[in-house]
Write a protein that holds these residues in place. Structure first.
Motif, PDB file in Angstrom:
ATOM      1  N   ARG A 105       0.834  -1.214   0.000  1.00 39.80           N
ATOM      2  CA  ARG A 105       0.000   0.000   0.000  1.00 39.80           C
ATOM      3  C   ARG A 105       0.863   1.256   0.000  1.00 39.80           C
ATOM      4  O   ARG A 105       0.581   2.219  -0.730  1.00 39.80           O
ATOM      5  N   GLU A 106       1.909   1.265   0.808  1.00 37.99           N
ATOM      6  CA  GLU A 106       2.806   2.411   0.854  1.00 37.99           C
ATOM      7  C   GLU A 106       3.462   2.651  -0.505  1.00 37.99           C
ATOM      8  O   GLU A 106       3.551   3.781  -0.989  1.00 37.99           O
ATOM      9  N   THR A 107       3.877   1.566  -1.141  1.00 36.03           N
ATOM     10  CA  THR A 107       4.530   1.683  -2.444  1.00 36.03           C
ATOM     11  C   THR A 107       3.553   2.128  -3.516  1.00 36.03           C
ATOM     12  O   THR A 107       3.887   2.929  -4.390  1.00 36.03           O
ATOM     13  N   ALA A 108       2.320   1.602  -3.459  1.00 30.08           N
ATOM     14  CA  ALA A 108       1.311   1.957  -4.454  1.00 30.08           C
ATOM     15  C   ALA A 108       0.975   3.439  -4.393  1.00 30.08           C
ATOM     16  O   ALA A 108       0.643   4.062  -5.414  1.00 30.08           O
ATOM     17  N   GLY A 109       1.064   4.020  -3.188  1.00 33.52           N
ATOM     18  CA  GLY A 109       0.770   5.437  -3.046  1.00 33.52           C
ATOM     19  C   GLY A 109       1.915   6.339  -3.443  1.00 33.52           C
ATOM     20  O   GLY A 109       1.750   7.562  -3.533  1.00 33.52           O
ATOM     21  N   ASN A 110       3.086   5.752  -3.695  1.00 34.44           N
ATOM     22  CA  ASN A 110       4.260   6.546  -4.054  1.00 34.44           C
ATOM     23  C   ASN A 110       4.811   6.120  -5.411  1.00 34.44           C
ATOM     24  O   ASN A 110       4.201   6.351  -6.432  1.00 34.44           O
ATOM     25  N   GLY A 111       5.957   5.455  -5.418  1.00 35.11           N
ATOM     26  CA  GLY A 111       6.637   5.148  -6.669  1.00 35.11           C
ATOM     27  C   GLY A 111       5.895   4.210  -7.596  1.00 35.11           C
ATOM     28  O   GLY A 111       6.068   4.254  -8.816  1.00 35.11           O
ATOM     29  N   LEU A 112       5.065   3.321  -7.037  1.00 32.98           N
ATOM     30  CA  LEU A 112       4.366   2.336  -7.868  1.00 32.98           C
ATOM     31  C   LEU A 112       3.153   2.931  -8.581  1.00 32.98           C
ATOM     32  O   LEU A 112       2.624   2.342  -9.518  1.00 32.98           O
ATOM     33  N   GLY A 113       2.699   4.092  -8.124  1.00 34.68           N
ATOM     34  CA  GLY A 113       1.480   4.683  -8.671  1.00 34.68           C
ATOM     35  C   GLY A 113       1.530   4.891 -10.172  1.00 34.68           C
ATOM     36  O   GLY A 113       0.561   4.607 -10.887  1.00 34.68           O
ATOM     37  N   ALA A 114       2.662   5.391 -10.680  1.00 35.80           N
ATOM     38  CA  ALA A 114       2.772   5.652 -12.118  1.00 35.80           C
ATOM     39  C   ALA A 114       2.650   4.376 -12.931  1.00 35.80           C
ATOM     40  O   ALA A 114       1.999   4.357 -13.992  1.00 35.80           O
ATOM     41  N   ALA A 115       3.257   3.291 -12.448  1.00 41.09           N
ATOM     42  CA  ALA A 115       3.172   2.010 -13.159  1.00 41.09           C
ATOM     43  C   ALA A 115       1.746   1.469 -13.145  1.00 41.09           C
ATOM     44  O   ALA A 115       1.271   0.905 -14.140  1.00 41.09           O
ATOM     45  N   LEU A 116       1.050   1.634 -12.027  1.00 43.07           N
ATOM     46  CA  LEU A 116      -0.329   1.168 -11.943  1.00 43.07           C
ATOM     47  C   LEU A 116      -1.226   1.951 -12.904  1.00 43.07           C
ATOM     48  O   LEU A 116      -2.058   1.370 -13.601  1.00 43.07           O
ATOM     49  N   LEU A 117      -1.045   3.263 -12.940  1.00 39.79           N
ATOM     50  CA  LEU A 117      -1.838   4.083 -13.866  1.00 39.79           C
ATOM     51  C   LEU A 117      -1.530   3.728 -15.321  1.00 39.79           C
ATOM     52  O   LEU A 117      -2.441   3.682 -16.159  1.00 39.79           O
ATOM     53  N   ALA A 118      -0.255   3.483 -15.613  1.00 42.02           N
ATOM     54  CA  ALA A 118       0.117   3.095 -16.979  1.00 42.02           C
ATOM     55  C   ALA A 118      -0.504   1.760 -17.359  1.00 42.02           C
ATOM     56  O   ALA A 118      -0.945   1.562 -18.504  1.00 42.02           O
ATOM     57  N   THR A 119      -0.570   0.826 -16.409  1.00 43.88           N
ATOM     58  CA  THR A 119      -1.194  -0.475 -16.670  1.00 43.88           C
ATOM     59  C   THR A 119      -2.679  -0.318 -16.936  1.00 43.88           C
ATOM     60  O   THR A 119      -3.220  -0.914 -17.888  1.00 43.88           O
ATOM     61  N   ILE A 120      -3.348   0.452 -16.115  1.00 42.92           N
ATOM     62  CA  ILE A 120      -4.785   0.689 -16.298  1.00 42.92           C
ATOM     63  C   ILE A 120      -5.049   1.309 -17.656  1.00 42.92           C
ATOM     64  O   ILE A 120      -5.969   0.912 -18.377  1.00 42.92           O
ATOM     65  N   ASP A 121      -4.229   2.282 -18.028  1.00 41.25           N
ATOM     66  CA  ASP A 121      -4.409   2.960 -19.314  1.00 41.25           C
ATOM     67  C   ASP A 121      -4.167   2.010 -20.474  1.00 41.25           C
ATOM     68  O   ASP A 121      -4.928   1.990 -21.455  1.00 41.25           O
ATOM     69  N   LEU A 122      -3.114   1.191 -20.364  1.00 40.62           N
ATOM     70  CA  LEU A 122      -2.789   0.242 -21.432  1.00 40.62           C
ATOM     71  C   LEU A 122      -3.920  -0.757 -21.633  1.00 40.62           C
ATOM     72  O   LEU A 122      -4.332  -1.042 -22.772  1.00 40.62           O
ATOM     73  N   ILE A 123      -4.447  -1.295 -20.544  1.00 44.34           N
ATOM     74  CA  ILE A 123      -5.511  -2.294 -20.639  1.00 44.34           C
ATOM     75  C   ILE A 123      -6.809  -1.653 -21.119  1.00 44.34           C
ATOM     76  O   ILE A 123      -7.512  -2.211 -21.976  1.00 44.34           O
ATOM     77  N   ALA A 124      -7.141  -0.494 -20.591  1.00 45.18           N
ATOM     78  CA  ALA A 124      -8.408   0.163 -20.951  1.00 45.18           C
ATOM     79  C   ALA A 124      -8.458   0.524 -22.425  1.00 45.18           C
ATOM     80  O   ALA A 124      -9.528   0.494 -23.050  1.00 45.18           O
ATOM     81  N   LYS A 125      -7.320   0.877 -22.994  1.00 45.07           N
ATOM     82  CA  LYS A 125      -7.283   1.296 -24.395  1.00 45.07           C
ATOM     83  C   LYS A 125      -7.107   0.130 -25.371  1.00 45.07           C
ATOM     84  O   LYS A 125      -7.278   0.309 -26.582  1.00 45.07           O
ATOM     85  N   ALA A 126      -6.767  -1.044 -24.855  1.00 46.05           N
ATOM     86  CA  ALA A 126      -6.544  -2.198 -25.738  1.00 46.05           C
ATOM     87  C   ALA A 126      -7.872  -2.723 -26.266  1.00 46.05           C
ATOM     88  O   ALA A 126      -8.801  -2.971 -25.487  1.00 46.05           O
ATOM     89  N   PRO A 127      -8.003  -2.921 -27.578  1.00 46.62           N
ATOM     90  CA  PRO A 127      -9.250  -3.456 -28.140  1.00 46.62           C
ATOM     91  C   PRO A 127      -9.478  -4.927 -27.787  1.00 46.62           C
ATOM     92  O   PRO A 127     -10.605  -5.413 -27.826  1.00 46.62           O
ATOM     93  N   GLY A 128      -8.417  -5.631 -27.448  1.00 47.77           N
ATOM     94  CA  GLY A 128      -8.513  -7.065 -27.185  1.00 47.77           C
ATOM     95  C   GLY A 128      -8.752  -7.401 -25.734  1.00 47.77           C
ATOM     96  O   GLY A 128      -9.435  -6.684 -24.999  1.00 47.77           O
TER      97      GLY A 128
END
Length: 333
Positions: free
Chosen positions: A35-58
């Protein structure tokens, strides 16, 4: 008993409870670090993952070996049931034809605590060759998996609950938690509603809880209603005929302004009850539900206010009625 288990010393109940508590404490500590990591350095990677999956047609292709694979099968099911089409591909089977299940429009989410799982090699090569999006969930940013991935969700190091530090325990809890977090974030980004959820969960008590009042209510032809100004003798006849234990009172515009229940009758019992007007007996501003209310929510309301029936209203006009027995028949409880 297998020959490898040479230590046959019995542990006391107290020792075993202590072991259980230590396991829970270590796994909780792992989640706190996550949780601590997700709120700091990991946040950008999580947002990038969400964006990648949400925009993927497959679809999302989840993969992993061993315990990570077992976590992966659960995560694929969670993604699929919350509006993100997904399935699990076993990395060994991928090397023997199942790579054909993966299309360029998909996104691969690969779980490997070490990031060096040999069985993932061919799948990683395939993703790079055909430009399939690749997300790594690993604890080793310098691993082969991480270096090849488009996005790296680098999980923090944590002690396994296993006293030998061997059996994946804390690590798999963290993998599972971050996967669930991604699935729910995608659900919220897409606006995946309870009605959508119900489409994918028609069976069992969960399916029953995801039904709506409109699916189980009695319609206008069964409504126990009387107009404002009517007398109680007439209201009692209607209440008895319709057998819901209540009668609704409407104004000249057809809007529900009150309800008379068995409890109201007991509170106003007297020699003049039958000649009294319904307006003097009714409970004003009664509890009601809308047709698109979840049946689980309606059941909670009935239990909270300790009544047995609710009028269903739309634009303040009664369009149906639901009794607690209707909810029980629907399998809510």
């Amino acid at each position: 008993m297998p020959a490898m288990l040479t230590n046959t010393a019995q542990r006391s109940d107290k020792d075993l409870i202590g072991s259980i508590l230590r396991t829970l404490d270590l796994e909780i500590e792992g989640l706190k670090r996550l949780r601590e990591t997700a709120g700091n350095g990991l946040g950008a990677a999580l947002l990038a993952t969400i964006d990648l999956i949400a925009k993927a047609p497959g679809r999302v292709i989840v993969t992993g070996m061993g315990k990570s694979g077992h976590v992966g099968t659960k995560l694929a099911a969670t993604f699929a049931s919350t509006g993100t089409p997904a399935f699990f591909v076993h990395p060994s089977e991928a090397s023997h034809g199942d790579l054909g299940m993966i299309a360029p429009d998909d996104v691969i989410v690969a779980l490997s605590w070490s990031g060096e799982t040999a069985e993932l090699r061919n799948l990683i090569d395939y993703s790079r060759r055909f430009r399939v999006g690749l997300v790594a969930i690993t604890s080793n940013r310098d691993s082969a998996l991480a270096r090849a991935s488009d996005v790296v969700i680098n999980l923090p190091k944590a002690d396994e609950a296993c006293p030998h530090g061997l059996a994946p325990t804390t690590s798999t809890v963290m993998q599972l938690a971050i996967g669930d977090a991604l699935a729910i974030a995608l659900l919220e980004r897409k606006g995946f509603s309870a009605r959508d959820f119900g489409v994918f969960h028609p069976g069992g008590q969960l399916g029953a809880n995801l039904k709506f009042i409109a699916d189980v209510m009695h319609g206008a032809d069964r409504l126990p209603l009387i107009a404002s100004g009517g007398v109680m003798s007439e209201a009692l006849v209607i209440m008895t005929e319709r057998a819901f234990g209540s009668v609704g009172v409407t104004d000249r515009d057809g809007q529900l302004i009150g309800v008379i229940t068995d409890g109201d009758l007991r509170r106003h019992m007297s020699d003049t009850l039958l000649t009294a007007t319904v307006d003097t007996i009714m409970t004003r501003s009664p509890k009601t539900v809308a047709p698109d209310t979840l049946v689980s929510t309606a059941l909670e309301t009935l239990n909270t206010v300790q009544i047995t029936a609710l009028f269903v209203v739309k634009d303040d006009r009664p369009v149906g009625i639901v009794h607690i027995h209707d909810l029980l028949r629907a399998g809510v409880a």
